[in-house]
Design an enzyme around this catalytic site. Structure first.
Site, PDB file in Angstrom:
ATOM      1  N   ARG A  60       0.805  -1.433  -0.142  1.00 13.84           N
ATOM      2  CA  ARG A  60       0.020   0.023   0.090  1.00 13.84           C
ATOM      3  C   ARG A  60       0.806   1.350  -0.124  1.00 13.84           C
ATOM      4  NH1 ARG A  60      -3.712   2.416   4.382  1.00 13.84           N
ATOM      5  NH2 ARG A  60      -5.214   3.372   2.982  1.00 13.84           N
ATOM      6  N   HIS A  64       0.363   4.328  -2.310  1.00  7.69           N
ATOM      7  CA  HIS A  64       0.133   5.788  -2.143  1.00  7.69           C
ATOM      8  C   HIS A  64       1.220   6.609  -2.407  1.00  7.69           C
ATOM      9  CE1 HIS A  64      -3.605   5.106   0.682  1.00  7.69           C
ATOM     10  NE2 HIS A  64      -3.586   4.399  -0.507  1.00  7.69           N
ATOM     11  N   ASP A  65       2.383   6.224  -2.610  1.00  9.29           N
ATOM     12  CA  ASP A  65       3.313   6.830  -3.117  1.00  9.29           C
ATOM     13  C   ASP A  65       3.379   7.278  -4.560  1.00  9.29           C
ATOM     14  OD1 ASP A  65       6.156   8.268  -3.147  1.00  9.29           O
ATOM     15  OD2 ASP A  65       7.113   6.369  -3.927  1.00  9.29           O
ATOM     16  N   VAL A  68       0.788   9.993  -5.813  1.00  8.95           N
ATOM     17  CA  VAL A  68       0.924  11.465  -5.575  1.00  8.95           C
ATOM     18  C   VAL A  68       2.415  12.067  -6.136  1.00  8.95           C
ATOM     19  CG1 VAL A  68       1.024  13.310  -3.688  1.00  8.95           C
ATOM     20  CG2 VAL A  68      -0.230  11.043  -3.459  1.00  8.95           C
ATOM     21  N   GLY A  70       3.741  10.762  -8.698  1.00  3.07           N
ATOM     22  CA  GLY A  70       4.652   9.771  -9.026  1.00  3.07           C
ATOM     23  C   GLY A  70       5.472   9.117  -8.117  1.00  3.07           C
ATOM     24  N   ASN A  92      -3.927   8.785   4.446  1.00  7.10           N
ATOM     25  CA  ASN A  92      -2.618   8.179   5.085  1.00  7.10           C
ATOM     26  C   ASN A  92      -2.633   8.104   6.617  1.00  7.10           C
ATOM     27  OD1 ASN A  92      -1.512   7.293   2.574  1.00  7.10           O
ATOM     28  ND2 ASN A  92      -0.462   9.297   2.530  1.00  7.10           N
ATOM     29  N   PRO A 162      -7.546   7.665  -3.865  1.00  6.21           N
ATOM     30  CA  PRO A 162      -8.944   7.490  -3.978  1.00  6.21           C
ATOM     31  C   PRO A 162      -9.357   7.066  -2.521  1.00  6.21           C
ATOM     32  CG  PRO A 162      -7.536   5.703  -4.746  1.00  6.21           C
ATOM     33  CD  PRO A 162      -6.667   6.809  -4.686  1.00  6.21           C
ATOM     34  N   HIS A 192      -6.199  -6.031  -2.719  1.00 11.81           N
ATOM     35  CA  HIS A 192      -6.993  -5.976  -1.451  1.00 11.81           C
ATOM     36  C   HIS A 192      -7.021  -7.688  -1.236  1.00 11.81           C
ATOM     37  CE1 HIS A 192      -8.879  -1.829  -1.370  1.00 11.81           C
ATOM     38  NE2 HIS A 192      -7.367  -1.823  -1.125  1.00 11.81           N
ATOM     39  N   THR A 193      -6.459  -8.446  -1.817  1.00  8.59           N
ATOM     40  CA  THR A 193      -6.240  -9.938  -1.211  1.00  8.59           C
ATOM     41  C   THR A 193      -5.424  -9.886  -0.244  1.00  8.59           C
ATOM     42  OG1 THR A 193      -5.444 -11.979  -1.929  1.00  8.59           O
ATOM     43  CG2 THR A 193      -4.444 -10.304  -2.885  1.00  8.59           C
ATOM     44  N   THR A 240      -8.650 -14.313   3.209  1.00  6.07           N
ATOM     45  CA  THR A 240      -7.176 -14.609   3.383  1.00  6.07           C
ATOM     46  C   THR A 240      -6.254 -13.572   3.292  1.00  6.07           C
ATOM     47  OG1 THR A 240      -6.938 -15.301   1.043  1.00  6.07           O
ATOM     48  CG2 THR A 240      -7.617 -17.211   2.339  1.00  6.07           C
TER      49      THR A 240
HETATM   50  C1  HEM Z   1      -9.354   1.543  -5.963  1.00  8.21           C
HETATM   51  C2  HEM Z   1      -9.152   2.302  -4.946  1.00  8.21           C
HETATM   52  C3  HEM Z   1      -8.771   2.184  -3.575  1.00  8.21           C
HETATM   53  C4  HEM Z   1      -9.197   2.554  -2.358  1.00  8.21           C
HETATM   54  C5  HEM Z   1     -10.461   3.358  -2.285  1.00  8.21           C
HETATM   55  C6  HEM Z   1      -8.556   1.924  -1.416  1.00  8.21           C
HETATM   56  C7  HEM Z   1      -8.837   1.988  -0.100  1.00  8.21           C
HETATM   57  C8  HEM Z   1      -8.315   1.452   0.801  1.00  8.21           C
HETATM   58  C9  HEM Z   1      -8.739   1.495   2.378  1.00  8.21           C
HETATM   59  C10 HEM Z   1      -9.601   2.469   2.781  1.00  8.21           C
HETATM   60  C11 HEM Z   1      -7.697   0.519   3.131  1.00  8.21           C
HETATM   61  C12 HEM Z   1      -7.764   0.289   4.452  1.00  8.21           C
HETATM   62  C13 HEM Z   1      -7.012   1.382   5.177  1.00  8.21           C
HETATM   63  C14 HEM Z   1      -7.215   1.584   6.606  1.00  8.21           C
HETATM   64  O1  HEM Z   1      -8.043   1.109   7.198  1.00  8.21           O
HETATM   65  O2  HEM Z   1      -6.434   2.205   7.479  1.00  8.21           O
HETATM   66  C15 HEM Z   1      -6.815  -0.136   2.263  1.00  8.21           C
HETATM   67  C16 HEM Z   1      -6.025  -1.000   2.461  1.00  8.21           C
HETATM   68  C17 HEM Z   1      -5.303  -1.574   1.640  1.00  8.21           C
HETATM   69  N1  HEM Z   1      -4.930  -1.070   0.100  1.00  8.21           N
HETATM   70 FE1  HEM Z   1      -6.146  -0.124  -0.814  1.00  8.21          FE
HETATM   71  N2  HEM Z   1      -7.439   1.304  -1.868  1.00  8.21           N
HETATM   72  C18 HEM Z   1      -7.580   1.078  -3.119  1.00  8.21           C
HETATM   73  C19 HEM Z   1      -6.649   0.713  -3.872  1.00  8.21           C
HETATM   74  C20 HEM Z   1      -5.545   0.039  -3.862  1.00  8.21           C
HETATM   75  C21 HEM Z   1      -4.401  -0.315  -4.686  1.00  8.21           C
HETATM   76  C22 HEM Z   1      -4.332   0.009  -6.068  1.00  8.21           C
HETATM   77  C23 HEM Z   1      -3.469  -1.035  -3.916  1.00  8.21           C
HETATM   78  C24 HEM Z   1      -2.155  -1.569  -4.233  1.00  8.21           C
HETATM   79  C25 HEM Z   1      -1.952  -1.960  -5.696  1.00  8.21           C
HETATM   80  C26 HEM Z   1      -4.021  -1.072  -2.660  1.00  8.21           C
HETATM   81  C27 HEM Z   1      -3.582  -1.789  -1.452  1.00  8.21           C
HETATM   82  C28 HEM Z   1      -3.969  -1.883  -0.136  1.00  8.21           C
HETATM   83  C29 HEM Z   1      -3.618  -2.739   0.765  1.00  8.21           C
HETATM   84  C30 HEM Z   1      -2.135  -3.821   0.561  1.00  8.21           C
HETATM   85  C31 HEM Z   1      -4.203  -2.549   1.927  1.00  8.21           C
HETATM   86  C32 HEM Z   1      -3.917  -3.198   3.338  1.00  8.21           C
HETATM   87  C33 HEM Z   1      -2.934  -2.579   4.194  1.00  8.21           C
HETATM   88  C34 HEM Z   1      -2.758  -2.869   5.527  1.00  8.21           C
HETATM   89  O3  HEM Z   1      -3.283  -3.953   5.950  1.00  8.21           O
HETATM   90  O4  HEM Z   1      -1.843  -2.324   6.222  1.00  8.21           O
HETATM   91  N3  HEM Z   1      -5.319  -0.621  -2.290  1.00  8.21           N
HETATM   92  N4  HEM Z   1      -7.199   0.520   0.772  1.00  8.21           N
END
Ligand code: HEM
Ligand SMILES: *[C@@H]1O[C@H](CO)[C@@H](O)[C@H](O)[C@H]1NC(C)=O
Ligand SMILES: *[C@@H]1O[C@H](CO)[C@@H](O)[C@H](O)[C@H]1NC(C)=O
Length: 321
Positions: A60, A64-65, A68, A70, A92, A162, A192-193, A240
């Site tokens: 993640r 997020h890097d 913003v 690039g 963040n 986003p 989000h797997t 999982t």
């Molecule tokens: C499509 C739009 C996306 C939205 C709106 C979104 C939003 C979120 C949110 C709200 C969380 C939970 C954060 C928290 O509760 O503190 C999350 C977790 C996460 N996101 Fe996304 N995400 C998006 C796309 C992506 C993409 C493109 C990636 C990576 C290529 C990604 C990787 C992750 C990962 C791995 C987690 C779990 C992080 C952890 O457990 O520390 N997400 N995301």
């Protein structure tokens, strides 16, 4: 002694090719620091053994890097008197994590390379890939040679990352603004797997979107995340959370998307996004291939290269003098 000289040669060659970001190469550090990639992998592996969720957090951070301005390591900069950076932006603040692991990687790499050779932005890209592999995903090539930003902006982060309350058209527009497609949106959301979300981000969906929620799934979540309070309560983004697989896609076809935005990718209306979700749910092999390709695209988002920016000595602060 030789390391800094070689490093200079590589940087000079890259600058010669022009500073457009198209010049990232897989073998960028092969001469200046052949140990760099194995040093990163070692620290990532140890961090994930210690805490499996860390793999998710590192993936993640890279996302997020890159969104913003690039992939330029800007997310890693601490605030200063004159600058409020990205760490406290809406997406963040109290949410992204893994900064300590990045610090440990940087220290290990600077030791292995006998100097400050590897950029923080490249460390983020490699750490994301190594996390995916450590948690069961297929490997993919990471191109290297990014340079680190010398500034960061909370406003830019608020404008571009986003949020989980967007509907599909907004999500798509957000990705398209980065030059990414609907397919990229669906494939990259497959990240989000891994990992977890806090109650603040899925509460609304839980209590206001019951129509698209599997009732058994919702009942279990209701216990964790009440209508008020327990904002920090974590729930996994798929069944999982420490394994890279296609359960995420299967889950969202069955009303088990945790986030509103995840369910938006499968509305059950037979649209293009539905078809992509169905496709990846049924074809893990296609997911592996397309995910790697999409991560390559994500990692190529307007990186600073050539002589732009710098190679930060400490990922949290801009080089002094
Ligand atoms: C499509 C739009 C996306 C939205 C709106 C979104 C939003 C979120 C949110 C709200 C969380 C939970 C954060 C928290 O509760 O503190 C999350 C977790 C996460 N996101 Fe996304 N995400 C998006 C796309 C992506 C993409 C493109 C990636 C990576 C290529 C990604 C990787 C992750 C990962 C791995 C987690 C779990 C992080 C952890 O457990 O520390 N997400 N995301
Ligand atoms: C970040 O979160 C902390 C703790 O909830 C809060 O005190 C602070 O105001 C937040 N910062 C911003 C910029 O929202
Ligand atoms: C559900 O939606 C209503 C109306 O938009 C809102 O007032 C309420 O706070 C939401 N409930 C939760 C738990 O988010």
């Amino acid at each position: 002694m030789a390391a800094p000289l070689l490093c200079f040669a590589v940087v000079a060659a890259a600058a010669f090719a022009g500073a457009s970001g198209q010049e990232l190469t897989a073998d960028y550090y092969d001469e200046a620091c052949p140990q760099a990639l194995s040093a990163i992998k070692l620290v990532v592996g140890a961090a994930i053994v210690k805490e499996p969720r860390m793999g998710a957090s590192l993936v993640r951070l890279h996302f997020h890097d890159c969104f913003v301005n690039g992939c330029d390591g800007s997310i890693l900069l601490d605030d200063t008197e004159g600058m409020v950076g990205e760490k406290t932006s809406k997406a963040n603040n109290m949410s992204v994590r893994g900064f300590g692991v990045i610090d440990a990687i940087k220290t290990a790499v600077n030791t292995a390379c006998l100097g400050n050779v590897v950029s923080c932005a490249d460390i983020l890209a490699v750490a994301a890939r190594d996390s995916i592999v450590a948690l069961g995903g297929s490997s993919y090539d990471v191109l290297l040679g990014r340079r680190d930003a010398t500034t960061a902006s909370i406003d830019d982060a608020d404008d571009t990352i986003p949020n989980p309350f967007m509907d599909l058209p907004e999500l798509l527009a957000n990705f398209q603004a980065q030059g990414l497609s609907l397919r990229d949106l669906v494939v990259l959301s497959g990240a989000h797997t891994l990992g977890y979300s806090r109650c603040v981000f899925y509460r609304d969906r839980l209590y206001n979107e019951t129509g698209s929620l599997d009732p058994t799934y919702a009942a279990a979540l209701d216990e964790r995340c009440p209508p008020a309070g327990d904002d920090e309560a974590l729930a996994s983004l798929d069944d999982t959370p420490t394994t890279v697989d296609t359960d995420y896609y299967q889950g969202i076809t069955q009303g088990r998307a945790l986030l509103h935005t995840d369910q938006q990718l499968y509305l059950g209306d037979g649209g293009d996004s539905d078809a992509l979700v169905q496709y990846y749910a049924e074809s893990p092999d296609k997911f592996w291939a397309d995910f790697g390709a999409a991560m390559l695209k994500l990692g190529g988002l307007s990186p600073l290269a050539g002589q732009d920016g710098e190679v930060r000595e400490d990922c949290r602060v801009v080089n002094q003098g």
